[in-house]
Each structure stands twice: as C-alpha cells, then as structure tokens.
Enzyme design. Structure first.
Site, short mmCIF file in Angstrom:
data_model
loop_
_atom_site.label_atom_id
_atom_site.label_comp_id
_atom_site.label_asym_id
_atom_site.label_seq_id
_atom_site.Cartn_x
_atom_site.Cartn_y
_atom_site.Cartn_z
N ARG A 133 0.86 -1.20 0.00
CA ARG A 133 0.00 0.00 0.00
C ARG A 133 0.88 1.24 0.00
O ARG A 133 1.93 1.25 0.64
CB ARG A 133 -0.86 -0.04 1.26
N LYS A 158 -5.83 -13.14 8.85
CA LYS A 158 -6.44 -13.39 7.55
C LYS A 158 -5.87 -14.67 6.92
O LYS A 158 -6.59 -15.52 6.43
CB LYS A 158 -6.08 -12.21 6.65
N LYS A 170 2.51 -6.50 6.23
CA LYS A 170 1.97 -5.54 5.26
C LYS A 170 3.09 -4.60 4.88
O LYS A 170 3.86 -4.16 5.74
CB LYS A 170 0.82 -4.72 5.86
N LEU A 268 -16.41 2.68 -4.09
CA LEU A 268 -16.73 1.88 -5.29
C LEU A 268 -15.45 1.60 -6.07
O LEU A 268 -15.36 1.86 -7.26
CB LEU A 268 -17.73 2.65 -6.17
N GLY A 269 -14.46 1.11 -5.36
CA GLY A 269 -13.18 0.83 -6.02
C GLY A 269 -13.09 -0.61 -6.48
O GLY A 269 -14.09 -1.23 -6.87
N ARG A 299 -20.12 5.99 -13.23
CA ARG A 299 -19.93 4.74 -13.99
C ARG A 299 -20.94 3.68 -13.55
O ARG A 299 -21.51 2.98 -14.37
CB ARG A 299 -18.48 4.24 -13.77
N ALA A 329 -13.90 1.20 1.75
CA ALA A 329 -12.90 2.24 1.43
C ALA A 329 -11.80 2.13 2.50
O ALA A 329 -11.19 1.08 2.64
CB ALA A 329 -13.54 3.61 1.38
N MET A 330 -11.62 3.20 3.27
CA MET A 330 -10.50 3.19 4.23
C MET A 330 -10.93 2.57 5.57
O MET A 330 -12.12 2.46 5.85
CB MET A 330 -9.94 4.60 4.45
#
Ligand code: NAI
Ligand code: PHE
Length: 456
Positions: A133, A158, A170, A268-269, A299, A329-330
C-alpha cells in the site's frame, strides 16, 4: 518534515539505507539495527539484470548495532518516536519493522511484520503474505506506521483464516505517486520486496498493473495483475464479502436473500464496484452508494440505469440508516464516538481495520459496544480474505492457477465458514469478533493458553 517524518530525517542525516527493529513478544526484547548498504547512485531499474537482492552494493558498507541506533535517536531528541514504535509492537505482538530508504528518490519501504509461524516451514521463498500500500508523503510517518502495523496484524489472522501457510505482514510505501514507467522507484521496491521474503498484491495507492510491471521486469513475488492468471484481487474479494453478507443476513434475519434490504456501500473501487454489481444482479436490493470520486459513481449509475440506487454524500455515510452497511474504502472509520449514531443491523465490508483500534483487545472492546447496540459485526479478516486466497493460488501455482478451485475455496471459507463463525459465537455468547480471535490466536501465538471453552 522533521517533526512529522522523524525516521526519514534520521535515515537521511545518518546516511542509512536500512533500519530495522525486531521484537519478541514472548520476552518483550526489542533490538534495533541499521546499515548503509548501497551507494546513492544505484541503478534500480537494472535490478535482477546487473545485481540481485543478495549483491553487495556499497563501496564501504557500514552496520550499526542496537546501542548505536539508540544513540542516534537520543542525539536527535526523538526517543519518544522510538518508544512509541516499541509500544505499538508490544501492543500488537508484532515481530518488527524493516525500513529501507532511497533518499535520492525520497521513498521509504516499510515491511511491517506481524508473525511468521505459519510460514516458516512452507518450503517457499516467501514466508509471509500481505499487500503493498502507498501513502503520500503528506501523511505523517507515524500514521503510516500505525496503518502498516494494524494491517500486518490483520494479515496474520487473515492468512490463518484463509487456511494458507504464510505468516502476516503488510508493506507500506511512503512516497509520492509512482508512475508505472518509473522503473527506478519500482526496481527499488522490487529489490526490497524480494529481500523481505513475502509475496504481495497491490492494495490502496497502487494499481493492479503494478504486478504486471513487476513480473515483466523484476520479480514474481507479486500477484493480482491484469495480465495474471486470475486478474486483480478486488473481484474475488468482492465475491467473498458478498457471500459473507448473505451469511450474516441468514444469521440475522433467517433468510440469506437481500431483496428489499437497504445496503449501503462506501467506496466503489476494486472491491466496492464488483460488490455492487453482485448486489444488483443477484439480489436486486435497494442500494445506497458513496464515493469521494464522482466518476466511479457515475460509472455505476450509467452501467445500471434501471437499478434502485441512491447516492449518499461521503460526509453523510455514518448518519444514513440502512439494514446493511458495507464499508469498502478506508479503515479506522468507527471509534467509540461514532457507535451511538450508527443505524445499521449489520456491518460487513471489505475495508481492513474498520474499527479504530491498535490491538486485538481494543478491537474486541469496540465489537462488544457494537453488539450492545444490536449491530451484527465481525472483524473483517474473517471474510475479506479472498484477495489473499487468489494471491496464494497464483503465487503457488503460477500459470496453472485455477479459478474454479479458488472460487470453491472462497465459498467454503467466506460462505459456510462465516455462517459457522456467527453461529458458534452465538452459541458461546460471544461477539463473532471475539470468537474468531479466540479460535485463531492459538495458531499464531502457540504459547498463549487458549481459553477453556475453545478447547473442544
Ligand atoms: P480502491 O482504492 O480500489 O477503492 C477505494 C475506493 O474508496 C475508491 O473508489 C475511493 O475513491 C473510495 N473512497 C476513498 N475515501 C472515501 C470516502 N471517504 N468515502 C467514500 N469513498 C471513499 O481500494 P480497494 O482495493 O477497493 O479496497 C477497499 C478496501 O478493501 C481497502 O480498505 C482495502 O485495504 C480492502 N481490501 C481490498 C482487497 C483487494 O483485493 N483489493 C482485499 C481485502 C481488503
Ligand atoms: N491486499 C490484500 C488484503 O488486504 C491481501 C493480499 C496479499 C492480496 C497478498 C494479494 C496478495 O487482504
């Protein structure tokens, strides 16, 4: 940037290329090391052509031990920074952070390592898995470190929940935007990635095409490219989240179908967009969507002119009632202060670390507060894991990666597995978050004694 970027300044001023802190949560021991390992004129775009991650890259390399590094912090009056980092490592039971810095390009690579136990005997180059990231340079360094450590901890859980033999980490990159043609910066990142022994996939701040460029030029320790056998990881992640939302609806309402339910999707990524597509095509629910980027909202509206979609402004999301809220999102959007105003039955999304917490204990406490408000929530690492499952399939099988096998894996873990987690937690009178932690933590911290009710 002296105050907000103390590690960057320390490394620049001391001429360090590498700085690392390791922590042993069993003994509480912390060890700092630093080095000058390459000269400023490194042709990073030639990584893997004229040198590898094992090459000696400096005319006169220098290395510093623990006491010497402590003295560097002391001399600059930034001991509180060192203490804060150590405090975070202890609170999250992390293994450490490796910082690599190329000051001529003003870029820092941070490998935030949480645990390796599940990966140490997997027989692969990579022993950990976690996304990569990017944070812009305007983000204060401590925020980047906190984000990376939280995400690394989530990755350990995870990977265990996804049933893959890798520890959790990460990677955070602190840099201005990196064009995909910038082979100097990308070569530097690939060098650091290979050296760090994890496999990765692009996360926020990087595009899936990053993987394609890495494969073409530098390394296969990255997955999820557009040209990769399974494509970007957002789509499988969306499918896993979709199945988990249905499992939550079945648990909460006794019916997995979402028709007539109001579902609010934030972001909406790469994940949020295909999630809304599934919700529209398969469920015909009443959608509410929000994104700071108006073009993606347009879109969606253009793609589904007949669908029942309401647009919510980004500021209004947490005040908008809905049966189901899917944050995509975040992270860090729900702290103690927000909980009283939330009007949802279910919070299940893809965003990593939705709760603003720095440790498992803080997270469980917030999850209990949500439960007390009647909101069904489970820590997202139980269900936003299909991205790393796709990464695993690609990393371990390369061109032989199989979509069918991946989707069967997702259905087992994110569909059936989530429903089981909710039911078992209910049976034991725990929040699903607490139950999930109790169930998985003994695999990550084998020396911790499991609570008696978990030994079955
Ligand atoms: P992305 O960067 O493709 O999409 C994020 C979207 O959120 C963007 O469209 C952005 O404009 C929007 N956004 C940013 N701030 C917002 C705000 N305040 N309100 C509304 N929208 C906002 O990221 P991606 O890949 O879709 O990931 C979303 C979340 O899911 C992240 O937390 C990520 O770490 C997590 N995740 C992603 C996985 C993947 O495979 N892509 C896997 C597991 C988790
Ligand atoms: N970025 C993914 C996540 O946050 C994880 C991932 C790791 C994906 C490695 C692909 C490869 O879950």
């Amino acid at each position: 940037m002296k105050k907000t970027h103390p590690i960057r300044e320390l490394m620049n001023e001391e001429g360090l290329t590498s700085l690392s802190v390791s922590h042993d949560w069993r003994t509480g021991r912390v060890c700092w090391r630093a080095g000058y390992e390459w000269d400023g004129s490194m042709p990073w775009s030639a990584y893997q052509k004229t040198f590898t991650f094992e090459s000696c890259l400096a005319e006169s390399p220098r290395f510093y031990g623990h006491e010497a590094v402590l003295e560097m912090f002391r001399a600059r009056g930034i001991e509180p920074v060192r203490e804060k980092i150590e405090e975070l490592l202890k609170a999250g039971r992390h293994q450490g952070i490796d910082f690599y810095r190329e000051s001529s390009l003003d870029i820092t690579f941070m490998n935030n390592m949480h645990a390796n136990i599940l990966g140490i005997k997997n027989g692969r180059h990579a022993i950990r898995a976690g996304g990569i990231r990017r944070h812009p340079l305007s983000d204060p360094e401590l925020e980047v470190i906190v984000d990376g450590l939280n995400l690394a901890r989530a990755m350990s859980f995870k990977n265990a929940a996804a049933e893959i033999p890798f520890g959790g980490c990460k990677c955070t990159v602190h840099s201005e935007e990196i064009p995909l043609t910038d082979l100097a910066r990308l070569g530097f990142l690939a060098y650091c990635l290979d050296r760090s022994r994890f496999f990765t996939g692009p996360d926020m701040g990087f595009l899936p095409e990053l993987s394609d460029v890495f494969h073409d030029h530098f390394t296969d320790n990255i997955t999820g490219g557009k040209k990769g056998p399974l494509g970007p990881t957002g789509t499988p992640t969306a499918y896993g989240v979709y199945l988990a939302i249905k499992a939550a609806a079945e648990f909460r309402y006794g019916d997995a179908h979402l028709r007539g339910k109001k579902v609010l999707v934030q972001g909406l990524g790469a994940v949020g967009f295909p999630l809304t597509e599934l919700l529209i095509k398969k469920e015909r629910c009443s959608l509410m969507v929000s994104d700071v980027d108006e073009t993606v909202v347009k879109r969606l509206l253009d793609a589904f002119p007949e669908a029942d979609i309401t647009v919510v402004s980004p500021e209004a999301v947490l005040d908008t009632p809905a049966e189901i809220f899917a944050p995509c999102a975040m992270g860090g959007i729900i702290s103690e202060a927000e909980i009283p105003r939330l009007q949802y039955d279910i919070i299940f999304g893809s965003a990593n670390n939705v709760l603003a917490a720095h440790s498992q204990e803080e997270e469980i406490a917030l999850a209990k507060r949500l439960a007390a408000r009647g909101i069904l929530y489970q820590v997202e690492w139980v269900h936003n894991i299909a991205g790393v499952m796709a990464g695993y399939e690609e990393y371990t099988r390369g061109k032989e990666a199989d979509r069918k096998r991946l989707y069967a894996h997702i259905e087992r873990v994110c569909g059936e597995g989530v429903l089981r987690n909710l039911k078992e937690a209910g049976r034991l009178g725990m929040t699903p978050t607490e139950y999930a932690y109790r169930k998985i933590e003994s695999r990550i911290y084998p020396d911790l004694t499991p609570s008696p009710e978990m030994v079955r």
